[in-house]
Write an enzyme that holds these catalytic residues in place. Structure first.
Site, PDB file in Angstrom:
ATOM      1  N   LYS A 174       9.911 -18.140  37.596  1.00  0.00           N
ATOM      2  CA  LYS A 174      10.758 -19.327  37.492  1.00  0.00           C
ATOM      3  C   LYS A 174      12.205 -18.891  37.341  1.00  0.00           C
ATOM      4  CE  LYS A 174      12.554 -19.356  34.053  1.00  0.00           C
ATOM      5  NZ  LYS A 174      13.536 -18.380  33.486  1.00  0.00           N
ATOM      6  N   TYR A 259      12.752 -24.631  30.848  1.00  0.00           N
ATOM      7  CA  TYR A 259      11.584 -24.726  29.958  1.00  0.00           C
ATOM      8  C   TYR A 259      11.525 -26.111  29.307  1.00  0.00           C
ATOM      9  CZ  TYR A 259      10.842 -19.713  30.363  1.00  0.00           C
ATOM     10  OH  TYR A 259      10.594 -18.462  30.862  1.00  0.00           O
TER      11      TYR A 259
HETATM   12  P1  NDP Z   1      16.591  -8.089  35.443  1.00  0.00           P
HETATM   13  O1  NDP Z   1      18.048  -8.156  35.710  1.00  0.00           O
HETATM   14  O2  NDP Z   1      16.175  -7.378  34.234  1.00  0.00           O
HETATM   15  O3  NDP Z   1      15.874  -7.353  36.676  1.00  0.00           O
HETATM   16  C1  NDP Z   1      15.985  -7.803  37.975  1.00  0.00           C
HETATM   17  C2  NDP Z   1      15.536  -6.685  38.916  1.00  0.00           C
HETATM   18  O4  NDP Z   1      15.601  -7.202  40.239  1.00  0.00           O
HETATM   19  C3  NDP Z   1      16.431  -5.446  38.924  1.00  0.00           C
HETATM   20  O5  NDP Z   1      16.096  -4.501  37.948  1.00  0.00           O
HETATM   21  C4  NDP Z   1      16.171  -4.918  40.328  1.00  0.00           C
HETATM   22  O6  NDP Z   1      14.945  -4.209  40.355  1.00  0.00           O
HETATM   23  C5  NDP Z   1      15.915  -6.174  41.156  1.00  0.00           C
HETATM   24  N1  NDP Z   1      17.069  -6.534  41.971  1.00  0.00           N
HETATM   25  C6  NDP Z   1      17.082  -6.513  43.318  1.00  0.00           C
HETATM   26  N2  NDP Z   1      18.254  -6.917  43.796  1.00  0.00           N
HETATM   27  C7  NDP Z   1      19.038  -7.189  42.730  1.00  0.00           C
HETATM   28  C8  NDP Z   1      20.387  -7.629  42.597  1.00  0.00           C
HETATM   29  N3  NDP Z   1      21.154  -7.892  43.651  1.00  0.00           N
HETATM   30  N4  NDP Z   1      20.859  -7.784  41.355  1.00  0.00           N
HETATM   31  C9  NDP Z   1      20.097  -7.543  40.283  1.00  0.00           C
HETATM   32  N5  NDP Z   1      18.799  -7.130  40.357  1.00  0.00           N
HETATM   33  C10 NDP Z   1      18.275  -6.946  41.576  1.00  0.00           C
HETATM   34  O7  NDP Z   1      16.047  -9.576  35.519  1.00  0.00           O
HETATM   35  P2  NDP Z   1      14.764 -10.160  34.796  1.00  0.00           P
HETATM   36  O8  NDP Z   1      13.641  -9.226  34.949  1.00  0.00           O
HETATM   37  O9  NDP Z   1      15.108 -10.613  33.444  1.00  0.00           O
HETATM   38  O10 NDP Z   1      14.512 -11.507  35.669  1.00  0.00           O
HETATM   39  C11 NDP Z   1      13.840 -11.503  36.910  1.00  0.00           C
HETATM   40  C12 NDP Z   1      13.244 -12.884  37.184  1.00  0.00           C
HETATM   41  O11 NDP Z   1      12.335 -13.202  36.157  1.00  0.00           O
HETATM   42  C13 NDP Z   1      14.239 -14.028  37.213  1.00  0.00           C
HETATM   43  O12 NDP Z   1      13.852 -14.974  38.173  1.00  0.00           O
HETATM   44  C14 NDP Z   1      14.131 -14.649  35.844  1.00  0.00           C
HETATM   45  O13 NDP Z   1      14.473 -16.020  35.812  1.00  0.00           O
HETATM   46  C15 NDP Z   1      12.673 -14.446  35.565  1.00  0.00           C
HETATM   47  N6  NDP Z   1      12.394 -14.362  34.126  1.00  0.00           N
HETATM   48  C16 NDP Z   1      11.343 -15.063  33.638  1.00  0.00           C
HETATM   49  C17 NDP Z   1      11.012 -14.985  32.315  1.00  0.00           C
HETATM   50  C18 NDP Z   1       9.800 -15.661  31.807  1.00  0.00           C
HETATM   51  O14 NDP Z   1       9.623 -15.706  30.611  1.00  0.00           O
HETATM   52  N7  NDP Z   1       8.930 -16.154  32.662  1.00  0.00           N
HETATM   53  C19 NDP Z   1      11.839 -14.233  31.361  1.00  0.00           C
HETATM   54  C20 NDP Z   1      12.876 -13.448  31.999  1.00  0.00           C
HETATM   55  C21 NDP Z   1      13.138 -13.546  33.331  1.00  0.00           C
HETATM   56  P3  NDP Z   1      14.807  -2.844  41.205  1.00  0.00           P
HETATM   57  O15 NDP Z   1      15.782  -1.906  40.587  1.00  0.00           O
HETATM   58  O16 NDP Z   1      13.392  -2.486  41.024  1.00  0.00           O
HETATM   59  O17 NDP Z   1      15.147  -3.167  42.627  1.00  0.00           O
END
Ligand code: NDP
Length: 431
Positions: A174, A259
């Site tokens: 989400k 949420y």
């Molecule tokens: P992060 O910033 O921690 O990680 C995102 C990852 O996406 C990066 O580490 C990278 O992985 C990849 N990525 C690819 N392209 C990009 C870019 N242009 N900029 C940044 N990152 C990029 O985010 P989160 O893990 O916190 O969030 C990811 C998703 O999960 C979102 O949609 C968020 O809303 C959702 N979320 C949901 C939660 C829940 O409780 N259900 C809680 C937190 C987040 P790599 O290096 O492997 O390419």
């Protein structure tokens, strides 16, 4: 075989009886000398492929959790996780260890070195790891049945479409997308490929939230008239993608305000007919050059219920959900957090006001939602939170922003069918 088990136990007990226990309790009959095999209560029973134990607490105490009886690893539904950021590494990958029906079988990342390290930690074979442009390669990997998209919001659409075109079912974080049109494209791509699409609304799978829905819909609170939902946090580094509109689609609303919106809709089963919203961001704050900090929005439902929702990126953390009914009130503390939920019901008891705190046990929400996706894939069932559920939230969030921009309430098409955008209700065994 049975004889071997009894012999093993006899040897174990004999070993125990010449050790510390026999010194301390000299004179007391040991289990070995008493000739004791465990009773059926201690031993449990194997029924089919599951091990069960009868309860040992009196019926006046709550029963403990039964053994999870997970599927053997080779029989679980295989998931590839796309995007190795915080949520993936801190929550989702560890949750596979508590999953009953899902296992990690693939990784997709833009960072090969990080992916190599994580693949080694979780035992994912090198050939099941790829970059974002290579997801078509998954088509030939039968060990991957579901692709779990955990990327910044604006990247969900392309990843979901690529995964569906590679013949995989999709679980998407989400918010589903950054606009209703993107969400529609994702639904259409999965429909074309005849693949399932589920949005990872973990709160709809979490135990306290589910119990509140059950009690509220069962009439325990009387006539529900008001909902109050708050989800706030204080953001740090202004360079993170959440503060860049092209990647996030918005500020606190699509991230944490969602949420409040989704949990309220899921509780009531109705869809709002009107929204009225205001936004606020602190002046000259580098975090809020592109996206809003705080959103306050009121939803009006066909039954007359009013929901008051607040999300923020600039207020100290609070995640509470309250439902006020004519005969009782309910509250979930930490309602939207990863853990620590308590369901509190307040109602009259004789001449007193009683507060009943329900501790429903802690189950990992990410394992529950992944197990639900695995259940749906295996049994060809529509997920409880399909793409249409995500699209409806995108439509409502667009209306909330429109209202905040114009200062006017925005009317919405009435939807008469209860739970109109959800799949079948969760039942025993579907998470
Ligand atoms: P992060 O910033 O921690 O990680 C995102 C990852 O996406 C990066 O580490 C990278 O992985 C990849 N990525 C690819 N392209 C990009 C870019 N242009 N900029 C940044 N990152 C990029 O985010 P989160 O893990 O916190 O969030 C990811 C998703 O999960 C979102 O949609 C968020 O809303 C959702 N979320 C949901 C939660 C829940 O409780 N259900 C809680 C937190 C987040 P790599 O290096 O492997 O390419």
């Amino acid at each position: 075989m049975r004889q071997d088990v009894d012999e093993t136990r006899r040897l174990l007990l004999l070993a125990g009886s010449v050790g510390v226990a026999s010194t301390l309790y000299a004179g007391a009959p040991s289990a070995a000398t008493a000739g004791g095999s465990p009773t059926p209560v201690d031993e449990g029973a194997v029924i089919g492929r599951e091990v069960t134990f009868p309860p040992i607490d009196a019926p006046t105490d709550p029963p403990g959790n039964p053994p999870p009886n997970p599927d053997p690893p080779g029989q679980r539904v295989g998931f590839a996780v796309v995007g190795l950021g915080r949520l993936a590494l801190q929550n989702i990958l560890p949750a596979f260890a508590q999953s009953k029906h899902a296992r990690l079988t693939g990784l997709v990342s833009g960072d090969p070195e990080k992916m190599r390290v994580i693949a080694a930690q979780y035992g994912v074979p090198r050939e099941a790891c790829c970059g974002y442009g290579e997801m078509a390669r998954m088509r030939t990997n039968a060990a991957i049945q579901v692709v779990y998209v955990v990327l910044p919001n604006a990247l969900h659409r392309d990843a979901v479409i690529q995964a569906a075109e590679a013949g995989k079912h999709v679980l998407c974080e989400k918010p589903m997308a950054t606009s209703p049109d993107e969400a529609r494209e994702m639904i259409e791509a999965c429909r074309r490929a005849d693949r399932k699409l589920m949005i990872a609304y973990r709160c709809q799978y979490e135990l306290a939230n589910r119990e509140l829905v059950r009690r509220a819909r069962g009439g325990e609170l009387g006539d529900i008239q008001f909902v109050d939902a708050i989800n706030t946090q204080d953001q740090g580094d202004p360079t993170q993608w959440r503060q860049i509109k092209n990647l996030s689609g918005g500020g606190s609303l699509p991230d944490v305000g969602l949420y409040c919106l989704n949990t309220t809709r899921a509780l009531l089963g109705e869809e709002p007919i009107e929204v009225l919203a205001r936004t606020h961001s602190p002046d000259r704050d580098a975090r809020f050059r592109e996206v809003e900090a705080t959103v306050s929005f009121v939803l009006r439902f066909p039954s007359g219920i009013i929901a008051n929702c607040v999300s923020s990126y600039s207020l100290h953390t609070q995640r509470n959900f309250r439902v006020l009914g004519s005969s009782a009130n309910a509250e979930i503390t930490n309602a939207f957090d990863y853990e620590g939920q308590k369901l509190i019901i307040s109602r009259r008891d004789g001449n007193a006001e009683a507060k009943i705190e329900l501790n429903l046990g802690a189950k990992n929400q990410f394992s529950l939602e992944m197990d639900h996706m695995a259940f749906c894939v295996r049994n060809d069932v529509e997920p409880r939170t399909p793409g249409e559920e995500g699209l409806q939230d995108q439509i409502l969030m667009a209306a909330i922003y429109r209202s905040a921009q114009t200062g006017q309430a925005v009317r919405l098409e009435p939807v008469s069918r209860p739970d109109a955008f959800r799949g079948p209700a969760l039942k025993e065994g579907s998470t």
